[in-house]
Motif scaffolding. Structure first.
Motif, PDB file in Angstrom:
ATOM      1  N   ASN A 224     -20.467  39.887  -9.241  1.00  0.00           N
ATOM      2  CA  ASN A 224     -21.768  38.772  -9.293  1.00  0.00           C
ATOM      3  C   ASN A 224     -21.574  37.913 -10.461  1.00  0.00           C
ATOM      4  O   ASN A 224     -22.456  36.944 -10.726  1.00  0.00           O
ATOM      5  CB  ASN A 224     -22.820  39.777  -9.895  1.00  0.00           C
ATOM      6  CG  ASN A 224     -23.207  40.447  -8.645  1.00  0.00           C
ATOM      7  OD1 ASN A 224     -23.275  40.434  -7.495  1.00  0.00           O
ATOM      8  ND2 ASN A 224     -23.584  41.692  -9.058  1.00  0.00           N
ATOM      9  N   ASP A 225     -20.213  37.391 -11.090  1.00  0.00           N
ATOM     10  CA  ASP A 225     -20.242  36.454 -12.134  1.00  0.00           C
ATOM     11  C   ASP A 225     -18.520  35.964 -12.110  1.00  0.00           C
ATOM     12  O   ASP A 225     -18.171  35.988 -12.947  1.00  0.00           O
ATOM     13  CB  ASP A 225     -20.702  36.863 -13.170  1.00  0.00           C
ATOM     14  CG  ASP A 225     -20.618  35.878 -14.291  1.00  0.00           C
ATOM     15  OD1 ASP A 225     -20.882  34.793 -13.989  1.00  0.00           O
ATOM     16  OD2 ASP A 225     -20.543  36.016 -15.619  1.00  0.00           O
ATOM     17  N   TYR A 255     -22.885  37.554  -1.173  1.00  0.00           N
ATOM     18  CA  TYR A 255     -23.385  37.025  -2.408  1.00  0.00           C
ATOM     19  C   TYR A 255     -22.277  36.879  -3.393  1.00  0.00           C
ATOM     20  O   TYR A 255     -22.169  35.768  -3.984  1.00  0.00           O
ATOM     21  CB  TYR A 255     -24.429  37.839  -2.943  1.00  0.00           C
ATOM     22  CG  TYR A 255     -25.000  37.075  -4.283  1.00  0.00           C
ATOM     23  CD1 TYR A 255     -25.886  36.244  -4.528  1.00  0.00           C
ATOM     24  CD2 TYR A 255     -24.305  37.766  -5.211  1.00  0.00           C
ATOM     25  CE1 TYR A 255     -26.405  35.624  -5.629  1.00  0.00           C
ATOM     26  CE2 TYR A 255     -24.971  37.329  -6.685  1.00  0.00           C
ATOM     27  CZ  TYR A 255     -25.729  36.223  -6.759  1.00  0.00           C
ATOM     28  OH  TYR A 255     -26.264  35.859  -7.951  1.00  0.00           O
ATOM     29  N   ASP A 256     -21.408  37.904  -3.522  1.00  0.00           N
ATOM     30  CA  ASP A 256     -20.520  37.945  -4.466  1.00  0.00           C
ATOM     31  C   ASP A 256     -19.455  36.813  -4.298  1.00  0.00           C
ATOM     32  O   ASP A 256     -18.949  36.000  -5.009  1.00  0.00           O
ATOM     33  CB  ASP A 256     -19.594  39.370  -4.434  1.00  0.00           C
ATOM     34  CG  ASP A 256     -19.102  39.530  -5.781  1.00  0.00           C
ATOM     35  OD1 ASP A 256     -19.485  38.915  -6.699  1.00  0.00           O
ATOM     36  OD2 ASP A 256     -18.486  40.726  -5.971  1.00  0.00           O
ATOM     37  N   ASN A 259     -21.184  33.286  -4.551  1.00  0.00           N
ATOM     38  CA  ASN A 259     -21.405  32.953  -6.350  1.00  0.00           C
ATOM     39  C   ASN A 259     -20.066  32.553  -6.672  1.00  0.00           C
ATOM     40  O   ASN A 259     -19.903  31.447  -7.487  1.00  0.00           O
ATOM     41  CB  ASN A 259     -21.796  34.348  -6.961  1.00  0.00           C
ATOM     42  CG  ASN A 259     -22.433  33.852  -8.227  1.00  0.00           C
ATOM     43  OD1 ASN A 259     -23.300  33.480  -8.626  1.00  0.00           O
ATOM     44  ND2 ASN A 259     -21.604  34.429  -9.294  1.00  0.00           N
ATOM     45  N   ASN A 262     -19.511  28.897  -5.591  1.00  0.00           N
ATOM     46  CA  ASN A 262     -20.294  27.892  -6.350  1.00  0.00           C
ATOM     47  C   ASN A 262     -19.457  27.767  -7.687  1.00  0.00           C
ATOM     48  O   ASN A 262     -19.716  26.426  -8.316  1.00  0.00           O
ATOM     49  CB  ASN A 262     -21.528  28.530  -6.708  1.00  0.00           C
ATOM     50  CG  ASN A 262     -22.496  28.202  -5.540  1.00  0.00           C
ATOM     51  OD1 ASN A 262     -22.212  27.413  -4.951  1.00  0.00           O
ATOM     52  ND2 ASN A 262     -23.800  29.177  -5.705  1.00  0.00           N
ATOM     53  N   GLU A 263     -18.891  28.804  -8.295  1.00  0.00           N
ATOM     54  CA  GLU A 263     -18.144  28.063  -9.648  1.00  0.00           C
ATOM     55  C   GLU A 263     -16.974  27.261  -9.557  1.00  0.00           C
ATOM     56  O   GLU A 263     -16.338  26.935 -10.295  1.00  0.00           O
ATOM     57  CB  GLU A 263     -17.687  29.531 -10.523  1.00  0.00           C
ATOM     58  CG  GLU A 263     -18.735  30.521 -10.321  1.00  0.00           C
ATOM     59  CD  GLU A 263     -19.719  29.967 -11.621  1.00  0.00           C
ATOM     60  OE1 GLU A 263     -19.208  29.041 -12.349  1.00  0.00           O
ATOM     61  OE2 GLU A 263     -20.911  30.180 -11.917  1.00  0.00           O
ATOM     62  N   SER A 315     -27.568  32.399  -4.853  1.00  0.00           N
ATOM     63  CA  SER A 315     -26.769  32.316  -6.223  1.00  0.00           C
ATOM     64  C   SER A 315     -27.619  31.179  -7.077  1.00  0.00           C
ATOM     65  O   SER A 315     -27.800  31.381  -8.072  1.00  0.00           O
ATOM     66  CB  SER A 315     -25.253  32.046  -5.801  1.00  0.00           C
ATOM     67  OG  SER A 315     -24.670  31.535  -6.942  1.00  0.00           O
ATOM     68  N   TYR A 318     -30.838  32.643  -8.150  1.00  0.00           N
ATOM     69  CA  TYR A 318     -30.613  33.600  -9.276  1.00  0.00           C
ATOM     70  C   TYR A 318     -30.387  32.783 -10.752  1.00  0.00           C
ATOM     71  O   TYR A 318     -30.884  32.957 -11.712  1.00  0.00           O
ATOM     72  CB  TYR A 318     -29.444  34.508  -9.048  1.00  0.00           C
ATOM     73  CG  TYR A 318     -29.041  35.468 -10.056  1.00  0.00           C
ATOM     74  CD1 TYR A 318     -29.510  36.826  -9.746  1.00  0.00           C
ATOM     75  CD2 TYR A 318     -28.259  35.443 -11.002  1.00  0.00           C
ATOM     76  CE1 TYR A 318     -29.247  37.830 -10.650  1.00  0.00           C
ATOM     77  CE2 TYR A 318     -27.868  36.146 -11.933  1.00  0.00           C
ATOM     78  CZ  TYR A 318     -28.335  37.462 -11.896  1.00  0.00           C
ATOM     79  OH  TYR A 318     -28.059  38.459 -12.708  1.00  0.00           O
ATOM     80  N   TRP A 319     -29.426  31.866 -10.740  1.00  0.00           N
ATOM     81  CA  TRP A 319     -29.078  31.267 -11.902  1.00  0.00           C
ATOM     82  C   TRP A 319     -29.813  30.433 -12.395  1.00  0.00           C
ATOM     83  O   TRP A 319     -30.115  30.187 -13.654  1.00  0.00           O
ATOM     84  CB  TRP A 319     -27.428  30.717 -11.977  1.00  0.00           C
ATOM     85  CG  TRP A 319     -26.537  31.969 -11.561  1.00  0.00           C
ATOM     86  CD1 TRP A 319     -25.853  32.139 -10.723  1.00  0.00           C
ATOM     87  CD2 TRP A 319     -26.125  32.911 -12.645  1.00  0.00           C
ATOM     88  NE1 TRP A 319     -25.123  33.190 -10.686  1.00  0.00           N
ATOM     89  CE2 TRP A 319     -25.158  33.523 -12.097  1.00  0.00           C
ATOM     90  CE3 TRP A 319     -26.298  33.284 -13.773  1.00  0.00           C
ATOM     91  CZ2 TRP A 319     -24.669  34.564 -12.720  1.00  0.00           C
ATOM     92  CZ3 TRP A 319     -25.818  34.018 -14.594  1.00  0.00           C
ATOM     93  CH2 TRP A 319     -24.902  34.930 -13.946  1.00  0.00           C
ATOM     94  N   ARG A 343     -29.469  23.599 -10.895  1.00  0.00           N
ATOM     95  CA  ARG A 343     -29.151  24.662 -10.012  1.00  0.00           C
ATOM     96  C   ARG A 343     -30.470  24.844  -8.702  1.00  0.00           C
ATOM     97  O   ARG A 343     -30.136  24.864  -7.603  1.00  0.00           O
ATOM     98  CB  ARG A 343     -29.201  26.137 -10.347  1.00  0.00           C
ATOM     99  CG  ARG A 343     -27.901  26.592 -11.513  1.00  0.00           C
ATOM    100  CD  ARG A 343     -26.721  26.187 -10.748  1.00  0.00           C
ATOM    101  NE  ARG A 343     -26.310  27.016  -9.926  1.00  0.00           N
ATOM    102  CZ  ARG A 343     -25.415  28.113 -10.026  1.00  0.00           C
ATOM    103  NH1 ARG A 343     -24.753  28.248 -11.291  1.00  0.00           N
ATOM    104  NH2 ARG A 343     -25.212  28.872  -8.935  1.00  0.00           N
TER     105      ARG A 343
END
Length: 365
Positions: A224-225, A255-256, A259, A262-263, A315, A318-319, A343
């Motif tokens: 998740n991160d 989702y994982d 996410n 997205n990074e 994602s 969430y953030w 975001r």
């Protein structure tokens, strides 16, 4: 150093624990003697070592934690390296520390991250990983992307005791409730905060939840991160480490992965760096079949593509909500309010295309 196993729980070693806490806001000169006392408290064989046997230095100060590198010279002449992680103040508002500690024991036993050696009032002690932290640009390199995909697949196969219900929407709605009831002392922050339409955000969350439920995405234990700072590489051994599981929970596979994608935006939050379809398929092939990536079926690639790019929107939501809460409670000098809008606006920019892809797929499948 040997850590004595006092008991075992579900086959997992119970590590030494201490009620001591260390104020993360103190300067390093004042933190150091507290860390030394902590090490003596946790590890009995160090209880009589002189202060001069301990060396403490800062590794990094992230958005939620302070990491310290501790070197200990034992009586036999060996140097032992540890990492001490101090939780940032007020992080309990966005991180379930009990959930994290349960997960980290099992993930550590499965070979992920650093070995958990001890826990204390506001942090944990782990083995030191001799590796470099990846940069955002590293993650998109084909060879590294393939290895990240392989490791993430193994990570998703680890079983953590407890409920296996996905936490995503519970967490988002919890964040939304907290974020919608804030009050800022700073008048400029309050003015910016009041421009947020929480009715609009609620509707966005509810609509996306309804759409993703139609995809019937697999539920796994997710990191998740998985940003660059939580990936380390030993270049000599070519060994990749996934670290820091504080946001880990059972969650949707897509989702994982989303996410993580997205990074790719990096510290400048350039979301134009989000991977294109070819780059995503490269990742998916090594996620599904590391040994035979070109044997992955087209329909499996398409399904994961739709799943991932639908949860990419989640994602961002969430953030964005996480950032609103941090704007109120975090002592760190960072413009969390601007990060919310960054975001949330990216969610709005991507929404139409992602919804169209998902609805077309659902209609044709």
């Amino acid at each position: 150093m040997e850590v004595t196993e006092e008991a075992r729980e579900d086959g997992i070693s119970i590590v030494p624990s201490s009620s001591l806490t260390v104020d993360v806001s103190l300067p390093l000169s004042q933190i150091k003697p507290r860390i030394i006392d902590l090490c003596r408290s946790l590890f009995k064989e160090w209880s009589c070592l002189e202060d001069s046997r301990f060396s403490v230095e800062t590794v990094s100060g992230g958005i939620t934690n302070l990491l310290l590198k501790v070197s200990v010279k034992e009586d036999n002449g060996n140097d032992v390296l540890l990492t001490v992680r101090l939780f940032g103040p007020n992080t309990e508002y966005v991180i379930d520390r009990k959930r994290e500690l349960q997960a980290i024991r099992h993930l550590s036993a499965a070979g992920f991250g650093a070995e958990l050696l001890g826990v204390f009032g506001n942090g944990m002690v782990q083995s030191f990983i001799n590796a470099r932290t990846l940069s955002p640009s590293d993650m998109s390199k084909p060879k590294l992307a393939a290895e990240i995909a392989r490791q993430l697949r193994k990570f998703h196969e680890v079983e953590i005791p407890g409920s296996r219900e996905p936490e995503l929407w519970n967490d988002i709605f919890k964040f939304l409730e907290r974020a919608s009831a804030l009050k800022f002392d700073d008048s400029e922050k309050q003015r910016k905060y009041e421009t947020v339409s929480f009715r609009e955000v609620y509707d966005a969350v509810a609509e996306l939840k309804d759409l993703t439920e139609l995809l019937d995405a697999p539920v796994v234990f997710a990191h998740n991160d998985l940003l660059s700072g939580n990936l380390m590489l030993n270049d000599d051994e070519e060994k990749l480490y996934l670290i820091d599981f504080e946001y880990g929970s059972y969650n949707y596979r897509g989702y994982d992965i989303a996410n993580h994608f997205n990074e790719y935006a990096g510290f400048d939050c350039d979301y134009n760096l989000y991977p294109d379809k070819d780059a995503q398929y490269h990742f998916f092939r090594h996620y599904f079949q590391p040994d035979k990536p070109h044997k992955v079926r087209d329909e499996d690639l398409e399904a994961l593509y739709v799943e991932t790019n639908s949860f990419m929107l989640a994602s961002h939501l969430y953030w964005a909500l996480w950032a609103l809460i941090q704007a109120k409670v975090s002592p760190i000098d960072f413009d969390y309010l601007d990060y919310f809008f960054l975001r949330y606006n990216e969610y709005r920019r991507r929404k139409e295309t992602c919804f169209l892809i998902a609805r077309t797929y659902l209609t044709n499948s």
